[in-house]
Design an enzyme around this catalytic site. Structure first.
Site, short mmCIF file in Angstrom:
data_model
loop_
_atom_site.label_atom_id
_atom_site.label_comp_id
_atom_site.label_asym_id
_atom_site.label_seq_id
_atom_site.Cartn_x
_atom_site.Cartn_y
_atom_site.Cartn_z
N GLY A 62 0.83 -1.21 0.00
CA GLY A 62 0.00 0.00 0.00
C GLY A 62 0.86 1.25 0.00
O GLY A 62 1.02 1.93 1.01
N SER A 68 3.79 6.96 3.97
CA SER A 68 4.33 6.03 4.98
C SER A 68 5.69 5.50 4.55
O SER A 68 6.54 5.20 5.41
CB SER A 68 3.36 4.88 5.23
OG SER A 68 2.90 4.31 4.02
N ASP A 87 2.40 -1.78 -4.78
CA ASP A 87 1.10 -1.15 -5.09
C ASP A 87 0.89 -1.26 -6.60
O ASP A 87 1.85 -1.15 -7.37
CB ASP A 87 1.13 0.34 -4.67
CG ASP A 87 -0.25 0.94 -4.45
OD1 ASP A 87 -1.11 0.82 -5.35
OD2 ASP A 87 -0.46 1.55 -3.39
N SER A 140 -0.80 -7.01 -5.31
CA SER A 140 -0.10 -7.50 -4.13
C SER A 140 -0.11 -9.03 -3.98
O SER A 140 0.95 -9.63 -3.74
CB SER A 140 -0.68 -6.81 -2.90
OG SER A 140 -0.29 -7.44 -1.73
N ASP A 157 -0.99 -2.18 4.58
CA ASP A 157 -1.83 -0.98 4.46
C ASP A 157 -2.38 -0.88 3.04
O ASP A 157 -2.47 0.19 2.47
CB ASP A 157 -0.99 0.26 4.82
CG ASP A 157 -1.85 1.49 5.07
OD1 ASP A 157 -3.04 1.34 5.43
OD2 ASP A 157 -1.32 2.61 4.93
N HIS A 160 -8.50 -2.39 1.82
CA HIS A 160 -9.07 -2.57 3.15
C HIS A 160 -10.36 -3.39 3.15
O HIS A 160 -10.92 -3.66 4.20
CB HIS A 160 -9.32 -1.20 3.81
CG HIS A 160 -8.05 -0.53 4.27
ND1 HIS A 160 -6.89 -0.58 3.54
CD2 HIS A 160 -7.76 0.19 5.38
CE1 HIS A 160 -5.95 0.09 4.18
NE2 HIS A 160 -6.45 0.56 5.31
N ASP A 186 -4.80 0.92 10.42
CA ASP A 186 -6.27 1.05 10.42
C ASP A 186 -6.94 -0.06 11.22
O ASP A 186 -7.96 -0.62 10.80
CB ASP A 186 -6.81 1.13 8.99
CG ASP A 186 -6.17 2.26 8.21
OD1 ASP A 186 -6.25 3.41 8.67
OD2 ASP A 186 -5.56 2.01 7.16
N1 SAH Z 1 0.38 3.75 3.02
C1 SAH Z 1 -0.28 4.84 2.29
C2 SAH Z 1 -1.76 4.62 2.07
C3 SAH Z 1 -2.10 3.38 1.28
S1 SAH Z 1 -3.73 3.47 0.59
C4 SAH Z 1 -0.02 6.18 3.02
O1 SAH Z 1 0.79 6.25 3.94
O2 SAH Z 1 -0.63 7.17 2.64
C5 SAH Z 1 -3.91 1.84 -0.03
C6 SAH Z 1 -3.14 1.55 -1.31
O3 SAH Z 1 -3.25 0.15 -1.54
C7 SAH Z 1 -3.66 2.25 -2.58
O4 SAH Z 1 -2.64 3.02 -3.14
C8 SAH Z 1 -4.06 1.09 -3.51
O5 SAH Z 1 -3.72 1.30 -4.88
C9 SAH Z 1 -3.27 -0.07 -2.95
N2 SAH Z 1 -3.89 -1.37 -3.21
C10 SAH Z 1 -5.14 -1.76 -2.87
N3 SAH Z 1 -5.36 -3.03 -3.26
C11 SAH Z 1 -4.21 -3.45 -3.86
C12 SAH Z 1 -3.80 -4.69 -4.47
N4 SAH Z 1 -4.61 -5.73 -4.56
N5 SAH Z 1 -2.54 -4.76 -4.99
C13 SAH Z 1 -1.71 -3.69 -4.93
N6 SAH Z 1 -2.04 -2.53 -4.34
C14 SAH Z 1 -3.27 -2.40 -3.82
MG MG Z 2 -3.98 3.08 6.25
#
Ligand code: SAH
Ligand code: MG
Length: 226
Positions: A62, A68, A87, A140, A157, A160, A186
């Site tokens: 994520g 982060s 990601d 992922s 992260d 969700h 979260d």
């Molecule tokens: N850690 C970040 C927030 C992550 S938001 C911060 O500090 O701001 C969640 C992220 O997960 C998004 O960018 C989304 O594209 C990614 N994501 C969600 N499902 C995913 C998957 N199946 N494979 C890869 N990335 C994924």
């Molecule tokens: Mg988060």
């Protein structure tokens, strides 16, 4: 965990000149994303400890715009470790148009789809972390299925929703080395404060007996693999 850092120690005793804030901090704080500063510092401390353990690289699921990744990457760099951050850069369900966490400035006009990769690249460049933070662009669970290197630190992260969150947990936690750290974001024990899957992952990690609690900061939980 090691030297104290962060908001709690920004006020020095009388007569003591405060240490300058690290140059990466302003970049992390200015980046688009979802990481409050206190939780970012907790990630930073955990990352420093994990990197010092020498158990392997660090990995984040994520990336979004790299917020982060700067807190974690700055900790890894202090101990000459690297951070992989995974990601597909297309956003989670809740980031899409019409959802609560949508930011229309992240849409690529050529494809009409979200693309957070250019924002991530700018963040990491500005933070001086191009030699530490390595982007892995893809789904992922697919990346996890091909991964073989033990990890000193795993931060979950990503998506969700129940399906993506459990897929990340099942796909990635087996790669955490004994003594390595698992951080989950979260985590809301009270469903009135936020969605449940991350909390359920946290409960499973504890109840499995494979992980023990290390720290709790806001919605961040850090555990250690036994
Ligand atoms: N850690 C970040 C927030 C992550 S938001 C911060 O500090 O701001 C969640 C992220 O997960 C998004 O960018 C989304 O594209 C990614 N994501 C969600 N499902 C995913 C998957 N199946 N494979 C890869 N990335 C994924
Ligand atoms: Mg988060």
């Amino acid at each position: 965990m090691g030297r104290a850092h962060g908001p709690a120690d920004l006020t020095p005793p009388a007569g003591v000149t405060p240490a300058p804030a690290p140059e990466w901090l302003a970049v992390a704080q200015a980046a688009k994303g979802f990481m409050p500063d206190d939780e970012g510092w907790a990630l930073h401390e955990a990352a420093r400890a994990a990197a010092a353990s020498g158990l392997g690289p660090l990995l984040e699921v994520g990336t979004y715009c790299g917020k982060s990744a700067v807190y974690i990457g700055a900790g890894a760099r202090e101990r000459s470790a690297v951070l992989f951050t995974v990601d597909h850069h297309r956003g989670s369900e809740e980031n899409q148009a019409g959802w609560e966490h949508h930011d229309s400035s992240l849409v690529d006009p050529a494809t009409g789809r979200m693309d957070t990769l250019p924002f991530f690249r700018r963040t990491i460049f500005d933070a001086g972390l191009e030699g530490t933070v390595i982007a892995v662009i893809g789904e992922s669970p697919l990346v996890a299925s091909q991964w073989t290197t033990p990890l000193s630190f795993l931060f979950i992260d990503g998506g969700h929703g129940a399906e993506p969150a459990w897929a990340d947990y099942r796909g990635w936690t087996p790669h955490v080395a004994a003594g390595g750290l698992l951080a989950i974001h979260d985590v809301f024990p009270d469903p009135a404060h936020g969605g449940r899957p991350p909390y359920e992952l946290y409960c499973d990690a504890r109840e499995s007996g494979a992980f023990e609690d290390l720290s709790e900061t806001g919605s961040l939980r850090v555990l250690r693999r036994r």
